[in-house]
Motif scaffolding. Structure first.
Motif, PDB file in Angstrom:
ATOM      1  N   ASN A  57      28.559 -68.214  43.797  1.00  0.00           N
ATOM      2  CA  ASN A  57      28.150 -66.827  44.061  1.00  0.00           C
ATOM      3  C   ASN A  57      26.682 -66.596  43.704  1.00  0.00           C
ATOM      4  N   HIS A  58      25.952 -67.684  43.477  1.00  0.00           N
ATOM      5  CA  HIS A  58      24.523 -67.612  43.114  1.00  0.00           C
ATOM      6  C   HIS A  58      24.269 -67.004  41.741  1.00  0.00           C
ATOM      7  N   LYS A  59      25.320 -66.747  40.983  1.00  0.00           N
ATOM      8  CA  LYS A  59      25.098 -66.385  39.584  1.00  0.00           C
ATOM      9  C   LYS A  59      24.931 -67.674  38.796  1.00  0.00           C
ATOM     10  N   VAL A  60      24.343 -67.547  37.625  1.00  0.00           N
ATOM     11  CA  VAL A  60      24.048 -68.746  36.841  1.00  0.00           C
ATOM     12  C   VAL A  60      24.978 -68.807  35.629  1.00  0.00           C
ATOM     13  N   LEU A  61      25.458 -70.010  35.339  1.00  0.00           N
ATOM     14  CA  LEU A  61      26.315 -70.209  34.175  1.00  0.00           C
ATOM     15  C   LEU A  61      25.649 -71.188  33.215  1.00  0.00           C
ATOM     16  N   LYS A  72      22.679 -61.829  49.251  1.00  0.00           N
ATOM     17  CA  LYS A  72      21.395 -62.519  49.302  1.00  0.00           C
ATOM     18  C   LYS A  72      20.837 -62.836  47.909  1.00  0.00           C
ATOM     19  N   LEU A  73      21.621 -62.513  46.875  1.00  0.00           N
ATOM     20  CA  LEU A  73      21.190 -62.783  45.500  1.00  0.00           C
ATOM     21  C   LEU A  73      20.824 -64.261  45.318  1.00  0.00           C
ATOM     22  N   MET A  74      19.725 -64.509  44.601  1.00  0.00           N
ATOM     23  CA  MET A  74      19.257 -65.880  44.397  1.00  0.00           C
ATOM     24  C   MET A  74      18.920 -66.101  42.915  1.00  0.00           C
ATOM     25  N   VAL A  75      18.517 -67.336  42.621  1.00  0.00           N
ATOM     26  CA  VAL A  75      17.876 -67.611  41.341  1.00  0.00           C
ATOM     27  C   VAL A  75      16.379 -67.530  41.624  1.00  0.00           C
ATOM     28  N   TYR A  76      15.684 -66.767  40.814  1.00  0.00           N
ATOM     29  CA  TYR A  76      14.272 -66.518  41.118  1.00  0.00           C
ATOM     30  C   TYR A  76      13.350 -67.297  40.194  1.00  0.00           C
ATOM     31  N   ARG A  77      12.320 -67.879  40.807  1.00  0.00           N
ATOM     32  CA  ARG A  77      11.276 -68.555  40.056  1.00  0.00           C
ATOM     33  C   ARG A  77       9.994 -67.770  40.297  1.00  0.00           C
ATOM     34  N   PHE A  78       9.260 -67.491  39.246  1.00  0.00           N
ATOM     35  CA  PHE A  78       8.064 -66.636  39.409  1.00  0.00           C
ATOM     36  C   PHE A  78       7.117 -66.877  38.241  1.00  0.00           C
ATOM     37  N   GLY A  79       5.898 -66.423  38.397  1.00  0.00           N
ATOM     38  CA  GLY A  79       4.905 -66.564  37.338  1.00  0.00           C
ATOM     39  C   GLY A  79       5.149 -65.547  36.226  1.00  0.00           C
ATOM     40  N   GLY A 122       8.143 -59.579  30.025  1.00  0.00           N
ATOM     41  CA  GLY A 122       9.495 -60.118  30.162  1.00  0.00           C
ATOM     42  C   GLY A 122      10.544 -59.016  30.157  1.00  0.00           C
ATOM     43  N   HIS A 123      10.465 -58.137  29.157  1.00  0.00           N
ATOM     44  CA  HIS A 123      11.437 -57.042  29.068  1.00  0.00           C
ATOM     45  C   HIS A 123      11.329 -56.124  30.283  1.00  0.00           C
ATOM     46  N   LYS A 124      10.098 -55.847  30.699  1.00  0.00           N
ATOM     47  CA  LYS A 124       9.914 -54.948  31.844  1.00  0.00           C
ATOM     48  C   LYS A 124      10.572 -55.556  33.086  1.00  0.00           C
ATOM     49  N   PHE A 125      10.358 -56.868  33.287  1.00  0.00           N
ATOM     50  CA  PHE A 125      10.976 -57.547  34.435  1.00  0.00           C
ATOM     51  C   PHE A 125      12.494 -57.412  34.390  1.00  0.00           C
ATOM     52  N   GLU A 126      13.055 -57.659  33.222  1.00  0.00           N
ATOM     53  CA  GLU A 126      14.524 -57.620  33.098  1.00  0.00           C
ATOM     54  C   GLU A 126      15.062 -56.208  33.322  1.00  0.00           C
ATOM     55  N   ASP A 127      14.403 -55.224  32.695  1.00  0.00           N
ATOM     56  CA  ASP A 127      14.901 -53.852  32.772  1.00  0.00           C
ATOM     57  C   ASP A 127      14.760 -53.280  34.185  1.00  0.00           C
ATOM     58  N   ASP A 128      13.598 -53.503  34.789  1.00  0.00           N
ATOM     59  CA  ASP A 128      13.357 -52.930  36.120  1.00  0.00           C
ATOM     60  C   ASP A 128      14.296 -53.509  37.168  1.00  0.00           C
ATOM     61  N   ASN A 129      14.668 -54.781  36.988  1.00  0.00           N
ATOM     62  CA  ASN A 129      15.404 -55.461  38.057  1.00  0.00           C
ATOM     63  C   ASN A 129      16.855 -55.754  37.710  1.00  0.00           C
ATOM     64  N   ASN A 130      17.269 -55.341  36.519  1.00  0.00           N
ATOM     65  CA  ASN A 130      18.642 -55.583  36.081  1.00  0.00           C
ATOM     66  C   ASN A 130      19.024 -57.044  36.256  1.00  0.00           C
ATOM     67  N   ILE A 131      18.181 -57.911  35.755  1.00  0.00           N
ATOM     68  CA  ILE A 131      18.362 -59.349  35.938  1.00  0.00           C
ATOM     69  C   ILE A 131      17.814 -60.026  34.689  1.00  0.00           C
ATOM     70  N   LYS A 132      18.379 -61.162  34.355  1.00  0.00           N
ATOM     71  CA  LYS A 132      18.037 -61.775  33.082  1.00  0.00           C
ATOM     72  C   LYS A 132      17.060 -62.927  33.252  1.00  0.00           C
ATOM     73  N   TYR A 180      12.392 -68.555  35.155  1.00  0.00           N
ATOM     74  CA  TYR A 180      13.550 -68.439  36.040  1.00  0.00           C
ATOM     75  C   TYR A 180      14.351 -67.223  35.625  1.00  0.00           C
ATOM     76  N   ALA A 181      14.871 -66.527  36.621  1.00  0.00           N
ATOM     77  CA  ALA A 181      15.735 -65.386  36.321  1.00  0.00           C
ATOM     78  C   ALA A 181      16.895 -65.378  37.305  1.00  0.00           C
ATOM     79  N   ALA A 182      18.017 -64.858  36.870  1.00  0.00           N
ATOM     80  CA  ALA A 182      19.182 -64.787  37.755  1.00  0.00           C
ATOM     81  C   ALA A 182      20.184 -63.830  37.139  1.00  0.00           C
ATOM     82  N   ARG A 183      21.140 -63.390  37.919  1.00  0.00           N
ATOM     83  CA  ARG A 183      22.299 -62.741  37.314  1.00  0.00           C
ATOM     84  C   ARG A 183      23.168 -63.847  36.742  1.00  0.00           C
TER      85      ARG A 183
END
Lengths: 472, 472
Positions: free
Chosen positions: B214-218, B415-422, B430-440, B467-470
């Motif tokens: 399901n494209h979530k990460v374990l 369409k959920l993915m694992v995201y790689r970004f700068g 880091g916190h802003k990214f997580e909070d704004d996008n509801n993703i870890k 890396y970030a993902a649900r």
């Protein structure tokens, strides 16, 4: 420290010196299994697994915790365990609605599930086992491997369509007992427990008892026939070929880390452990005996022997520490390695390897060209000799009792024995014998022994013998 | 049931149909390991044991219960576990003086003992492990093997004289991770967790993450560097060569039954399980294809093949139930047996055996005279192909994110993915990214990847990707 004169202290000393378990863990009766002790236990487990798999038992793993509601379904069972279980009452910051018991044994965890797994006679027999830890809040003095609050053990549970088939299972279990005992060189009596001493909820119990160096008896396992005592409250039913619904007949069989406690006690001596080859982490230890200027040659020769032995699946330790040979002998004697090989200049010249047996101290040489078959033969002979010696002690400890006045009154009396005597079988005589003599009836032989005599209490003629002893 | 369209239901369905575990046990999140599931798990354990033994770790077994007083010595650690441990408050009829925690992990059980075992630099490194069950009072939805309250796992614990030596241990652990993952055909990312997501008490944590259907990460395991964070409160010191007393540096590494959850999820398909050969209870299943009047001949030939395979240590099941071949195919496909052999009259005439691969459905014939080498080669190829296929899915799921607006807002979005970004690395971004996008944020690559870009939040130039993902 002398094993026979001062068994209790000797035992604790050996457990510590051989680094089997560490009793300094901050909960009494819960020790740390150290690497050497745990390795021996895993070898015991491995053999048990092999035997149970070969008799079509399937390994499973049931949860550790049991809801109080399930635990209380069989009345005798809960009464038997009421005072010795651990209770989980809280999780995280919450108080639990239903308290949880930490398994003291798994009947009450498994049987609600068995009632779901079993539907028809085609599901029978069901034969499962698990190797887990179990927990009992012991109030008596604890002792490593022998009386613990966290106990490593296996339990097999079976369900059958008929009582007869369950009975056949008991006999299969006892064959496994004999085989395991033989491999660990442990003597035993198979005794049907008295009615007042059977497992809580059982129809009958067979205890597997062995005599310890202090002539007290330790139960190393037990086999139980439950009939339908559990299947009724837990509703484990099957549909037979005629469409009738019937309760299954059940049995259980278990043995614990006490097997290790007995191995230590029965085979050990004043130098340390003496391990049966089957469960020795190393069956053979090789000690190089260096002379002047031959260190390289001897080193290479010992490495070659080690490789040769390992290729033949003989578990081997090459001790090339920078230390005196005598100090190495001492260490590996404590650890109970069955066979020591020594290799020095003279051995190489004569194309032999010197060996010393741990069990009887015998020293000799093996021709280097027939190393593997000779070592295998010596290891087999060690198992045989250890059995013979242990059985002799066991049998010598059993005393045919004609009158109760032969029982010493003082518990510490060194003349204490295991007593065999006539018993009419009635509970009154049994209780009177136990109370008058402060000694426990272990039971009557499961496989009948020829006996012809009188009940030691009432004097009635009887063909049944009973065994009694002080217990560990 | 479709794995990709309806992963959650597909998963539960497969666990039940393949008879891996029974979730009807009367405590939520504590399931019964059924024989087939437990066998797979013991094969996983066996390989872990082999790898840890080969790297000089010693197996031990520490008690399950931990006194509250020991448990509370490291402050961050207890804070991390406060809300998810089970408490034993009573034993027998007594209330305990000191409450006991059921192990959620064993740092606080082991470290008081390590402080007794370690005296000098000669006792280091200390490398031990145990394979046990651990307990966490999960409040999230439970799921077999993936989120349980009783969890089967291994934990290795090491002590070192220097931070550098501890660091080398982390690298040894990660080599073991790679090897195990390769044998189970499981892809992974090794990510250094953010500071706010590391293990309670750790200096840093490396998470071992895998992408689920399901494209979530374990997280399937983790490796921790503790520095002296535990050795100080638990007073684990050694005397160095100059007689100075210093705190040891510690690491831990653990993986759990989630490995099985991932094997099911990543390799399974709409027909059932697909097991990597290393951990398949049966690597090969043989199905006789009976015609008219050849039952005896075919039976004998299949028995002969079974014996030949078992002599070559290939775990083999001969299914000679009285049933249609198609129904047998169906059963063993559910159970994920890697290779099926079929033997009928035509095969015997042609001196071949027909094979069908579980992983890709490929069907072919093997010359009967080269059965063993060909089967071994096919099994090796199955492992290779399963790895390739799984890594392709894993890599395809990783999306190079240029702007956060590419993240779908709806959790269920397919369409959920694992995201790689700068990421510039600062906690604020880091916190802003997580909070704004509801993703870890899962972390940054432990082995640095070449990256050249801007922080997705503040736009600062950075050479670090995150890396970030649900998460599951």
């Amino acid at each position: 420290m002398s094993r026979l004169n001062n068994y209790n202290e000797w035992y604790l000393d050996i457990v510590e010196k051989a680094q089997l378990s560490d009793k300094r863990y901050p909960i009494k009766g819960m020790n740390v299994w150290m690497p050497y002790g745990w390795k021996i236990m895993t070898f015991i487990d491995r053999y048990i697994r092999e035997k149970l798999d070969a008799t079509n038992h399937c390994e499973v793993s049931f949860p550790l915790l049991i809801p109080e509601t399930e635990f209380k379904k069989e009345k005798d069972h809960i009464k038997g365990f009421d005072s010795e279980v651990y209770w989980v009452t809280h999780a995280g910051l919450d108080e639990l609605d239903v308290k949880l018991v930490i398994r003291p044994t798994s009947e009450t965890a498994m049987y609600p599930i068995f009632s779901l797994w079993i539907r028809s006679h085609q599901d029978l027999p069901l034969k499962i086992y698990q190797i887990v830890n179990t927990f009992r809040y012991e109030t008596k003095q604890t002792r490593p491997f022998i009386r613990m609050r966290e106990i490593h053990f296996f339990e097999s549970h079976t369900c059958h369509d008929t009582e007869k088939d369950a009975q056949k299972q008991i006999e299969e279990d006892l064959e496994i007992v004999k085989d395991i005992a033989n491999k660990l060189c442990i003597p035993y009596c198979l005794l049907k427990r008295t009615d007042w001493d059977k497992f809580p909820g059982a129809y009958y119990t067979v205890g597997i008892d062995t005599v310890m160096p202090n002539h007290k008896v330790l139960q190393i396992g037990s086999v139980h026939h439950y009939r339908t005592n559990f299947s009724e409250p837990y509703n484990i039913m099957y549909e037979d070929e005629n469409g009738e619904h019937k309760y299954v007949h059940q049995t259980t069989y278990g043995m614990s880390e006490r097997l290790l406690g007995v191995v230590i006690s029965v085979h050990g001596d004043d130098k340390g452990l003496c391990l049966p080859p089957l469960i020795a982490p190393f069956e053979v230890v090789i000690i190089p005996i260096f002379g002047k200027n031959n260190k390289k040659e001897i080193s290479e020769a010992t490495v070659k022997i080690k490789n040769e032995l390992e290729m033949a699946n003989i578990r081997t330790k090459l001790d090339n520490r920078n230390d005196r040979p005598g100090s190495k002998y001492y260490d590996w004697e404590i650890k109970g390695v069955p066979l020591r090989l020594e290799l020095g200049a003279r051995d190489i010249d004569n194309n032999v390897v010197t060996f010393v047996r741990r069990d009887n101290g015998e020293r000799g040489t093996i021709n280097a060209s027939s190393l593997i078959p000779e070592i295998k033969s010596i290891l087999a002979d060690i198992t045989r000799s250890m059995n013979d010696k242990a059985w002799k002690f066991h049998n010598d400890a059993i005393f045919d009792l004609k009158t109760t006045s032969d029982i010493p009154k003082d518990e510490e009396d060194s003349k204490l024995m295991v007593y065999r005597f006539g018993w009419c079988g009635c509970p009154e005589c049994g209780h009177k014998f136990e109370d008058d003599n402060n000694i426990k009836i272990l039971g009557t032989p499961y496989f009948s022994e020829s006996y012809d005599g009188e009940c030691i209490i009432c004097g009635k003629k009887t063909k049944t013998s009973a065994y009694a002893a002080r217990t560990m």
